[in-house]
Design a protein around this motif. Structure first.
Motif, PDB file in Angstrom:
ATOM      1  N   VAL A  52       0.863  -1.238   0.077  1.00 17.78           N
ATOM      2  CA  VAL A  52      -0.041   0.017   0.100  1.00 17.78           C
ATOM      3  C   VAL A  52       0.849   1.208   0.006  1.00 17.78           C
ATOM      4  CG1 VAL A  52      -1.668   1.441   1.075  1.00 17.78           C
ATOM      5  CG2 VAL A  52      -1.860  -1.009   1.170  1.00 17.78           C
ATOM      6  N   ASP A  53       0.658   2.059  -0.858  1.00 15.95           N
ATOM      7  CA  ASP A  53       1.491   3.248  -1.094  1.00 15.95           C
ATOM      8  C   ASP A  53       0.778   4.453  -1.124  1.00 15.95           C
ATOM      9  OD1 ASP A  53       0.497   3.377  -3.632  1.00 15.95           O
ATOM     10  OD2 ASP A  53       2.212   3.124  -4.759  1.00 15.95           O
TER      11      ASP A  53
ATOM     12  N   HIS B  28       4.188   9.467   7.562  1.00 15.68           N
ATOM     13  CA  HIS B  28       4.810   9.282   6.170  1.00 15.68           C
ATOM     14  C   HIS B  28       6.189   8.739   6.288  1.00 15.68           C
ATOM     15  CE1 HIS B  28       6.189  13.531   7.584  1.00 15.68           C
ATOM     16  NE2 HIS B  28       7.209  13.188   6.833  1.00 15.68           N
ATOM     17  N   GLN B  29       6.768   9.356   7.645  1.00 12.41           N
ATOM     18  CA  GLN B  29       8.162   8.857   7.727  1.00 12.41           C
ATOM     19  C   GLN B  29       8.161   7.400   8.109  1.00 12.41           C
ATOM     20  OE1 GLN B  29       8.659  11.321  11.275  1.00 12.41           O
ATOM     21  NE2 GLN B  29      10.061  12.549  10.238  1.00 12.41           N
TER      22      GLN B  29
ATOM     23  N   ALA C 216       5.778   6.521  -1.630  1.00 11.03           N
ATOM     24  CA  ALA C 216       4.283   6.380  -1.038  1.00 11.03           C
ATOM     25  C   ALA C 216       3.880   7.881  -0.901  1.00 11.03           C
ATOM     26  CB  ALA C 216       4.265   6.090   0.488  1.00 11.03           C
ATOM     27  N   ARG C 217       2.656   8.069  -0.884  1.00 10.18           N
ATOM     28  CA  ARG C 217       1.860   9.454  -0.988  1.00 10.18           C
ATOM     29  C   ARG C 217       1.149   9.442   0.206  1.00 10.18           C
ATOM     30  NH1 ARG C 217       2.396  11.402  -6.446  1.00 10.18           N
ATOM     31  NH2 ARG C 217       0.629  12.844  -6.166  1.00 10.18           N
ATOM     32  N   ILE C 218       0.918  10.568   0.874  1.00  2.00           N
ATOM     33  CA  ILE C 218       0.249  10.562   2.128  1.00  2.00           C
ATOM     34  C   ILE C 218      -0.466  12.126   2.060  1.00  2.00           C
ATOM     35  CG2 ILE C 218       0.356  10.890   4.447  1.00  2.00           C
ATOM     36  CD1 ILE C 218       3.026   9.246   2.730  1.00  2.00           C
TER      37      ILE C 218
ATOM     38  N   GLU D 136      10.954  10.726  -3.581  1.00  4.80           N
ATOM     39  CA  GLU D 136      10.276   9.772  -4.486  1.00  4.80           C
ATOM     40  C   GLU D 136       8.982  10.029  -4.276  1.00  4.80           C
ATOM     41  OE1 GLU D 136      13.934   7.366  -3.018  1.00  4.80           O
ATOM     42  OE2 GLU D 136      12.589   8.976  -2.413  1.00  4.80           O
ATOM     43  N   GLY D 137       8.276  10.609  -3.103  1.00  2.00           N
ATOM     44  CA  GLY D 137       7.118  10.555  -2.664  1.00  2.00           C
ATOM     45  C   GLY D 137       6.665  11.815  -2.729  1.00  2.00           C
ATOM     46  N   VAL D 138       5.212  11.900  -2.074  1.00  4.03           N
ATOM     47  CA  VAL D 138       4.531  13.190  -1.805  1.00  4.03           C
ATOM     48  C   VAL D 138       3.743  13.098  -0.728  1.00  4.03           C
ATOM     49  CG1 VAL D 138       2.467  14.711  -2.872  1.00  4.03           C
ATOM     50  CG2 VAL D 138       4.260  13.384  -4.372  1.00  4.03           C
TER      51      VAL D 138
END
Length: 261
Positions: free
Chosen positions: A68-69, A85-86, A95-97, A119-121
């Protein structure tokens, strides 16, 4: 956050659940009105706050380990590391949060929630869970609702009494999620330690904060139509997947993770 949006004023004359919670966790982003409520609560309230955080960390890590991302975290609270998110970006860097809370002080500290891995948001919206459509509309701008999303409601829904349609709110949020998504929820119990629950409810009420603690059956209703992940609906310290068992301890918090069919 939308650029140029004016920061709303913080009302320091009334206690707020997010700031009381911060005090219970040993934080410093609270005011005398919040401290006054916290100091009148029984010592077990600090244990409950810690148990909620620990459950969030275990559940978030497990979900990320399954792939799950995308996460929608409502009732985020004042940032306390490690934030969601950490935890998940340590496992899935992309992963996006989306974080959500209704306390302006959380907005003041949102920068800590927005320091994502490259890489994430991460994103933040100030909104109230009682306006689920507002939250969903914003979240759709950052999350792909054609893929699984984990909805996180940690220690939030017991601040929504039955006359404010707590179960309907959660159903609206869950119904917007695609198959394969998850609901992560913890909730204060009214039936595990009734006298203690009544005392906590009364102290919050004196501060103008209405609580809606629920028994196991009522908490279970939030998961209706979903597939509970083992070990099911249990007290917070008893929920774990993929790790060693946490230390056994009493808890007045129910916790569960369930998959959307």
């Amino acid at each position: 956050m939308t650029a140029g949006t004016p920061k709303p004023q913080i009302d320091t004359s009334k206690p707020h659940p997010a700031r009381v919670y911060d005090w219970l966790l040993g934080g410093k982003d609270n005011y005398p009105v919040d401290q006054e409520v916290g100091e009148k609560l029984p010592p077990e309230a600090k244990d409950a706050a810690r148990q909620n955080r620990d459950f969030m960390r275990r559940a978030g890590a497990w979900l990320a380990s399954t792939g799950v991302d995308q996460f929608l975290d409502i009732g985020t609270g004042i940032p306390t590391e490690p934030n969601l998110h950490q935890i998940v970006q340590e496992i899935v860097p992309a992963a996006r949060i989306v974080y959500t809370d209704n306390d302006p002080i959380v907005l003041r500290h949102a920068e800590a929630l927005l320091i994502s891995r490259p890489e994430g948001v991460t994103d933040y919206i100030q909104a109230d869970v009682r306006e689920p459509q507002v939250i969903l509309e914003h979240a759709r701008g950052f999350l792909d609702f054609d893929r699984p999303v984990a909805l996180s409601l940690i220690a939030l829904m017991h601040f929504i009494p039955d006359d404010q349609e707590a179960h309907d709110i959660v159903r609206t949020l869950v119904d917007a999620l695609p198959s394969g998504s998850y609901l992560v929820l913890s909730h204060a119990a009214s039936d595990l330690f009734p006298e203690l629950s009544a005392r906590v409810t009364a102290e919050y009420a004196r501060g103008g904060i209405q609580l809606g603690f629920r028994d196991r059956t009522e908490v279970g209703r939030f998961f209706e139509g979903l597939d509970l992940v083992e070990p099911g609906l249990v007290t917070a310290p008893k929920w774990f997947r993929g790790t060693s068992a946490p230390q056994a301890e009493d808890s007045g918090i129910y916790a569960g993770v369930a998959r959307v069919r």
